[in-house]
Scaffold this active site. Structure first.
Site, short mmCIF file in Angstrom:
data_model
loop_
_atom_site.label_atom_id
_atom_site.label_comp_id
_atom_site.label_asym_id
_atom_site.label_seq_id
_atom_site.Cartn_x
_atom_site.Cartn_y
_atom_site.Cartn_z
CB CYS A 75 11.86 45.39 -38.71
SG CYS A 75 13.33 44.85 -39.56
CD GLU A 76 12.75 51.08 -35.75
OE1 GLU A 76 13.79 51.47 -35.14
OE2 GLU A 76 12.29 51.64 -36.74
N PRO B 257 -5.37 65.15 -13.46
CG PRO B 257 -5.38 64.10 -11.38
CD PRO B 257 -6.18 65.03 -12.24
C1 LIG Z 1 -0.68 65.19 -20.19
C2 LIG Z 1 -1.40 66.25 -19.46
C3 LIG Z 1 -2.01 65.97 -18.24
C4 LIG Z 1 -1.92 64.64 -17.54
O1 LIG Z 1 -0.66 64.31 -17.18
P1 LIG Z 1 -0.46 62.96 -16.33
O2 LIG Z 1 1.00 62.87 -16.20
O3 LIG Z 1 -1.00 61.85 -17.13
O4 LIG Z 1 -1.16 63.15 -15.05
C5 LIG Z 1 -2.74 66.99 -17.66
N1 LIG Z 1 -2.85 68.19 -18.24
C6 LIG Z 1 -2.27 68.47 -19.42
C7 LIG Z 1 -2.46 69.81 -20.02
C8 LIG Z 1 -1.51 67.53 -20.05
O5 LIG Z 1 -0.92 67.85 -21.20
#
Ligand SMILES: *Cc1c(COP(=O)(O)O)cnc(C)c1O
Length: 427
Positions: free
Chosen positions: A343-344, A268
């Site tokens: 500026c968007e 995660p």
């Molecule tokens: C971005 C990513 C994660 C983490 O995703 P979260 O949504 O931040 O938990 C894990 N593994 C891979 C390969 C990713 O690209």
């Protein structure tokens, strides 16, 4: 996470606005959640450090025994500097990429990092760089589920991973190049139902582990990220006990398919860090537009933070909780559009993935009020940019006993100009 108005006001007077405020207690709680989730034999958690690569966060992860999933050579080097171990055994740092750029191959070769490749041609890239060691294959299992469509990380329209039907050929090529496939990986996104994680695992085990003859070296299966964070409800919790049961079942299934104990990994990012950080900004003015024949017309709270700080609303239409500091929860509310200094016209925090402005019921602020954007710890500072040459806002770190440490200062024009040169390029 709500902080005391007096704390936010005094921090704003010392470092100016906007600034990011991390709460160490919240990060430590989230780390403890994941430690408990993976507290069983052959379960291991990594931190997808792209979500928030600050050294202070990486140190917390190292102290807790959370391994690292990096995306670039420089991310690996940041993790090493923060105290994560190098070397292949166990592969504490893996580098997940569909493309190797800059120093990625060199870092993999020099530091014993496990490459997790997402494109078949990377076998040849590794071989050309003289790499002969262990690798991981990132599979596109044919389905996926992001928190928004543009974040789908599996399925025919996803750029990520090796399409499942070409996996065998890639495994054969890896073997021929003298590499050992020690991990299969499939990250199917961060909005999935837990059942989808199990379907993901079933596909990995049933179609690949038992069928690919070139997998005698398999040590681990990674289910990727995929623990959602509920941005709208601060009190919501993810049923981690159910997820733990599922991970333990998955570990057993993977081990049965491989014929020996296999490590089950998750990585995660947002779950660890999302709720830990608040972006604190100041309301500079409140102004109105008059309704046209369609009835449009709005009240704008102008603030000094923009999508150069927090890009998620502009990029994905993401929702972040917003509070006007010091107003009671039961204060009367009116629809307000919160917009920044860039500026968007898309520099608006109150929007969704369809509407450019999506007014939010908030107490009517006045110029000078502090306004907070909640749950900004994941893909917040990490995605901030120097568009409009503003310079990145400082990051502050609150320890439980009340001490506040500045972990990065406000960037200056000098920082922004640092990489500019006037050198003749040899051709
Ligand atoms: C971005 C990513 C994660 C983490 O995703 P979260 O949504 O931040 O938990 C894990 N593994 C891979 C390969 C990713 O690209």
């Amino acid at each position: 996470m709500s902080h005391e108005p007096s704390l936010l006001n005094s921090l704003a007077s010392s470092v100016g606005t906007p600034f990011w405020l991390y709460d160490a207690a919240v990060i430590r709680q989230r780390i403890a959640d994941i430690k408990e989730l993976t507290n069983a034999p052959y379960l291991q958690a990594r931190f997808a450090m792209k979500a928030c690569p600050a050294t202070a966060i990486l140190r917390e992860m190292a102290a807790a025994g959370i391994w690292i999933d990096a995306v670039s050579g420089n991310e690996v080097l940041r993790a090493l500097q923060a105290g994560h171990a190098a070397g292949q055994e166990p592969p504490v740092i893996c580098l997940t990429a569909d493309v190797f750029r800059d120093n990625a191959l060199e870092v993999i070769r020099e530091h014993g990092v496990l490459p997790n490749i997402g494109s078949p041609g990377q076998i040849a890239d590794l071989a050309a760089a003289g790499y002969r060691g262990k690798i991981s294959l990132r599979v596109n299992p044919g389905f996926g589920h992001g928190h928004v469509n543009s974040c789908d990380t599996g399925g025919p329209s996803s750029k990520h991973g090796i399409w499942h039907s070409t996996l065998k050929a890639t495994a054969v090529a890896a073997k021929a190049a003298g590499m050992q496939i020690v991990m299969l990986h499939a990250h199917i996104g961060s909005g999935p139902q837990f059942e989808e994680l199990m379907a993901n695992l079933n596909r990995l085990t049933d179609e690949f582990v038992s069928e690919i003859p070139g997998l005698p070296d398999l040590e681990a299966i990674s289910l990727g990220g995929g623990i959602p964070h509920n941005y709208r409800d601060p009190n919501a919790s993810v049923p981690l006990d159910r997820l733990k049961e599922l991970l333990m079942a998955a570990q057993q299934k993977a081990s049965a398919a491989a014929g020996r104990p296999v490590r089950l990994e998750i990585e995660p990012g947002r779950y660890y860090v999302a709720p830990s950080c608040t972006l604190v900004t100041r309301v500079t003015d409140v102004k109105h537009t008059e309704p046209n024949e369609k009835g449009d017309g709005a009240t704008f709270a102008m603030v000094d933070a923009g999508f150069v700080d927090l890009v998620r609303p502009a990029m994905y239409g993401s929702w972040h909780g917003i509070e006007i500091v010091g107003r009671p929860a039961d204060a009367p509310r009116v629809p307000i559009v919160v917009a920044g200094p860039l500026c968007e016209s898309g520099d608006v925090f109150t929007r969704d993935d369809k509407e450019l402005i999506q007014p939010r019921p908030l107490p009517l602020p006045i110029a000078g009020d502090l306004l907070t954007l909640r749950d900004a710890g994941a893909y917040g500072y990490a995605m901030s940019s120097n568009y409009n040459s503003i310079g990145k806002a400082p990051q502050l770190w609150l320890e439980p006993e009340g001490k506040v440490i500045q972990i990065s200062r406000r960037e200056t024009l000098e920082d922004i100009l640092k990489a500019e040169t006037c050198e003749i390029v040899k051709i």
